[in-house]
Design an enzyme around this catalytic site. Structure first.
Site, short mmCIF file in Angstrom:
data_model
loop_
_atom_site.label_atom_id
_atom_site.label_comp_id
_atom_site.label_asym_id
_atom_site.label_seq_id
_atom_site.Cartn_x
_atom_site.Cartn_y
_atom_site.Cartn_z
N SER A 6 32.28 -107.90 -55.20
CA SER A 6 32.22 -109.46 -55.70
C SER A 6 29.90 -109.81 -56.41
CB SER A 6 31.61 -110.43 -54.88
OG SER A 6 30.94 -109.99 -53.14
N GLU A 8 26.68 -111.75 -57.56
CA GLU A 8 26.40 -113.30 -57.56
C GLU A 8 24.68 -114.01 -57.66
OE1 GLU A 8 24.98 -113.25 -52.77
OE2 GLU A 8 22.59 -114.30 -53.57
N THR A 39 24.33 -119.59 -55.87
CA THR A 39 23.14 -120.21 -54.45
C THR A 39 22.27 -121.50 -55.13
OG1 THR A 39 21.09 -119.39 -55.90
CG2 THR A 39 21.96 -117.39 -54.14
N ALA A 42 17.07 -124.76 -50.91
CA ALA A 42 16.98 -125.19 -49.70
C ALA A 42 17.10 -126.48 -49.86
CB ALA A 42 15.62 -124.33 -49.21
N HIS A 67 27.48 -121.48 -52.63
CA HIS A 67 26.66 -121.59 -51.56
C HIS A 67 26.33 -122.68 -50.71
CE1 HIS A 67 25.29 -116.88 -52.42
NE2 HIS A 67 25.77 -117.35 -52.44
N ALA A 113 24.98 -122.34 -39.16
CA ALA A 113 25.71 -122.26 -39.68
C ALA A 113 26.99 -122.12 -39.08
CB ALA A 113 25.68 -120.93 -39.91
N TYR A 135 23.34 -110.41 -41.04
CA TYR A 135 21.66 -109.10 -41.26
C TYR A 135 22.18 -107.91 -40.24
CZ TYR A 135 20.45 -114.24 -42.42
OH TYR A 135 20.46 -115.28 -43.33
N HIS A 139 17.95 -111.12 -38.23
CA HIS A 139 17.65 -112.05 -38.93
C HIS A 139 16.13 -112.34 -39.09
CE1 HIS A 139 16.44 -116.59 -39.49
NE2 HIS A 139 17.88 -116.98 -41.14
N PHE A 206 9.81 -110.18 -51.88
CA PHE A 206 10.63 -110.85 -51.13
C PHE A 206 11.02 -110.72 -50.42
CE2 PHE A 206 15.10 -111.72 -52.51
CZ PHE A 206 15.02 -113.38 -52.71
N HIS A 256 28.74 -106.39 -52.90
CA HIS A 256 28.04 -107.79 -53.06
C HIS A 256 27.20 -107.61 -53.76
CE1 HIS A 256 27.96 -112.05 -53.44
NE2 HIS A 256 26.42 -112.46 -52.86
P1 FAD Z 1 22.73 -118.58 -38.70
O1 FAD Z 1 23.84 -117.99 -38.85
O2 FAD Z 1 23.01 -120.34 -39.05
O3 FAD Z 1 21.34 -118.17 -38.03
C1 FAD Z 1 20.38 -118.77 -38.57
C2 FAD Z 1 19.44 -118.19 -37.32
O4 FAD Z 1 19.63 -118.81 -36.36
C3 FAD Z 1 19.13 -116.81 -36.83
O5 FAD Z 1 17.93 -116.11 -36.72
C4 FAD Z 1 20.21 -116.64 -35.57
O6 FAD Z 1 20.07 -115.99 -34.75
C5 FAD Z 1 19.69 -118.54 -34.86
N1 FAD Z 1 20.85 -119.16 -34.33
C6 FAD Z 1 21.95 -119.34 -35.03
N2 FAD Z 1 22.90 -120.31 -33.96
C7 FAD Z 1 22.00 -120.85 -33.25
C8 FAD Z 1 21.09 -121.47 -32.15
N3 FAD Z 1 22.80 -122.02 -31.50
N4 FAD Z 1 20.44 -121.43 -31.12
C9 FAD Z 1 19.45 -120.95 -31.38
N5 FAD Z 1 19.93 -119.77 -32.43
C10 FAD Z 1 20.30 -119.80 -33.33
N6 FAD Z 1 19.43 -119.17 -48.40
C11 FAD Z 1 19.63 -120.17 -49.23
O7 FAD Z 1 19.22 -121.33 -49.19
N7 FAD Z 1 20.77 -120.71 -50.07
C12 FAD Z 1 21.22 -119.52 -50.58
O8 FAD Z 1 21.95 -119.88 -51.25
C13 FAD Z 1 21.42 -118.42 -50.00
N8 FAD Z 1 22.55 -117.61 -50.08
C14 FAD Z 1 22.51 -116.70 -49.00
C15 FAD Z 1 23.23 -115.42 -49.16
C16 FAD Z 1 23.31 -114.11 -48.32
C17 FAD Z 1 25.04 -113.53 -48.04
C18 FAD Z 1 22.51 -114.58 -47.26
C19 FAD Z 1 22.00 -112.87 -46.29
C20 FAD Z 1 21.56 -115.27 -46.94
C21 FAD Z 1 21.56 -116.04 -48.33
N9 FAD Z 1 20.75 -117.71 -47.76
C22 FAD Z 1 20.07 -118.50 -48.91
C23 FAD Z 1 19.70 -117.47 -47.29
C24 FAD Z 1 19.69 -118.05 -45.34
O9 FAD Z 1 19.88 -119.29 -45.92
C25 FAD Z 1 18.91 -117.77 -44.79
O10 FAD Z 1 18.72 -116.73 -44.39
C26 FAD Z 1 18.51 -118.63 -42.95
O11 FAD Z 1 17.53 -118.46 -42.48
C27 FAD Z 1 19.85 -118.80 -42.23
O12 FAD Z 1 20.82 -118.90 -42.94
P2 FAD Z 1 22.37 -118.39 -41.67
O13 FAD Z 1 23.57 -119.17 -42.00
O14 FAD Z 1 22.38 -116.42 -41.94
O15 FAD Z 1 21.83 -119.45 -40.42
#
Ligand code: FAD
Length: 275
Positions: A6, A8, A39, A42, A67, A113, A135, A139, A206, A256
């Protein structure tokens, strides 16, 4: 070699960028990826451009996966977007928390998420194939590796179908992450995110921001090339191809590619893997 691919993109900012991406996409389509993802900026900052790019990809006959990030948004807003995607025939979403844009303080109604995945499942059942982020090097905001792994497992439990990782250059970090996730009962495919290396200085900047580790041996070697872009490119291709070979030999279910809207490096690596 048989493995799922895939690719991106990020949404282009100008009509020229969109035209150029169309050309790069046509070249990448020859590699027969399962889907192209786009993508989402933010706080929804690229929303219109993400949707436009997704539409173009669909019209070209490829599977398009937008995304979607939830931080700073409302449930009603997310519902509208999901309905829009459904109407457009989208069947796959990369579901993310995202990051709050600077100056924005309200995290909104969906803060992580796993909450977005749960919401999408409650609203649309099994319509969408949901990808989530993983991650292997943790993360950057995670309290601890254990907490991060549990957060990942929560997203899966909420209904994710598969995961794509942040990019990394240390295969062992990936294998370790997969083993730990399996030990927690996570069974979905965890697909490595692969970042080809075109410019080392850009990648270094980055990587600091997203918490991806650039191993010292690689960094030293890239730095030793100075401005010699041919050597940087050649070494980057070797390093990333070898990484992919190790990942696939060790059982990675697919790859990917973070194409950065350029076809050349992804194509070269994929062709080397298949030669
Ligand atoms: P989550 O899974 O929610 O996690 C975020 C953080 O919160 C982690 O540190 C986790 O440990 C912590 N956490 C989770 N749940 C809880 C809870 N209940 N209580 C306390 N802490 C918690 N960014 C963009 O802006 N646009 C994009 O299109 C984009 N695409 C991406 C695609 C991929 C494949 C990847 C790996 C990253 C991408 N990102 C993108 C970056 C991503 O948005 C950031 O890394 C963001 O900070 C975290 O998103 P997440 O969905 O992983 O968050």
């Amino acid at each position: 070699m048989r493995t799922e691919l895939s690719i991106e993109f990020f949404p282009p900012q100008t009509p020229e960028g969109a035209a150029k991406l169309k050309g790069e996409r046509a070249k990448l389509a020859e590699l027969k990826p399962v889907f192209f993802s786009v993508t989402y900026g933010a706080g929804g900052s690229t929303q219109a451009r993400t949707f436009e790019t997704i539409k173009e990809i669909g019209a070209e006959g490829h599977q398009a996966a937008p995304h979607l990030s939830c931080i700073g948004s409302t449930k009603a807003g997310m519902r509208d977007i999901l309905n829009y995607f459904k109407n457009e025939g989208i069947r796959r979403i990369v579901a993310l928390r995202g990051d709050l844009p600077s100056g924005m303080a309200d995290p909104g109604e969906l803060r992580y998420a796993n909450e977005l995945v749960e919401f999408i499942r409650a609203e649309t059942g099994d319509w969408f194939h949901l990808e989530v982020a993983a991650y292997p090097e943790w993360h950057p905001q995670a309290k601890s590796p254990k907490d991060d792994l549990q957060a990942f497992a929560r997203k899966v439990k909420a209904g994710a179908n598969s995961a794509i990782t942040q990019y990394f250059y240390n295969a062992d970090a990936y294998f370790h992450f997969v083993d730990e996730a399996r030990a927690l009962g996570v069974e979905i495919p965890i697909v490595p995110g692969i970042m080809p290396i075109g410019s080392f200085s850009k990648l270094a900047r980055f990587s600091d921001a997203c918490g991806a580790d650039l191993p010292r041996w690689m960094r030293k070697k890239f730095e030793s090339f100075g401005d010699d872009s041919d050597s940087i490119r050649a070494f980057g291709l070797d390093v990333v191809t070898e990484l992919c070979e190790r990942l696939l030999a060790g059982g990675a279910p697919g790859l990917h590619f973070y194409s950065m809207n350029q076809a050349a490096l992804t194509t070269e690596i994929w062709n080397r893997l298949n030669s």
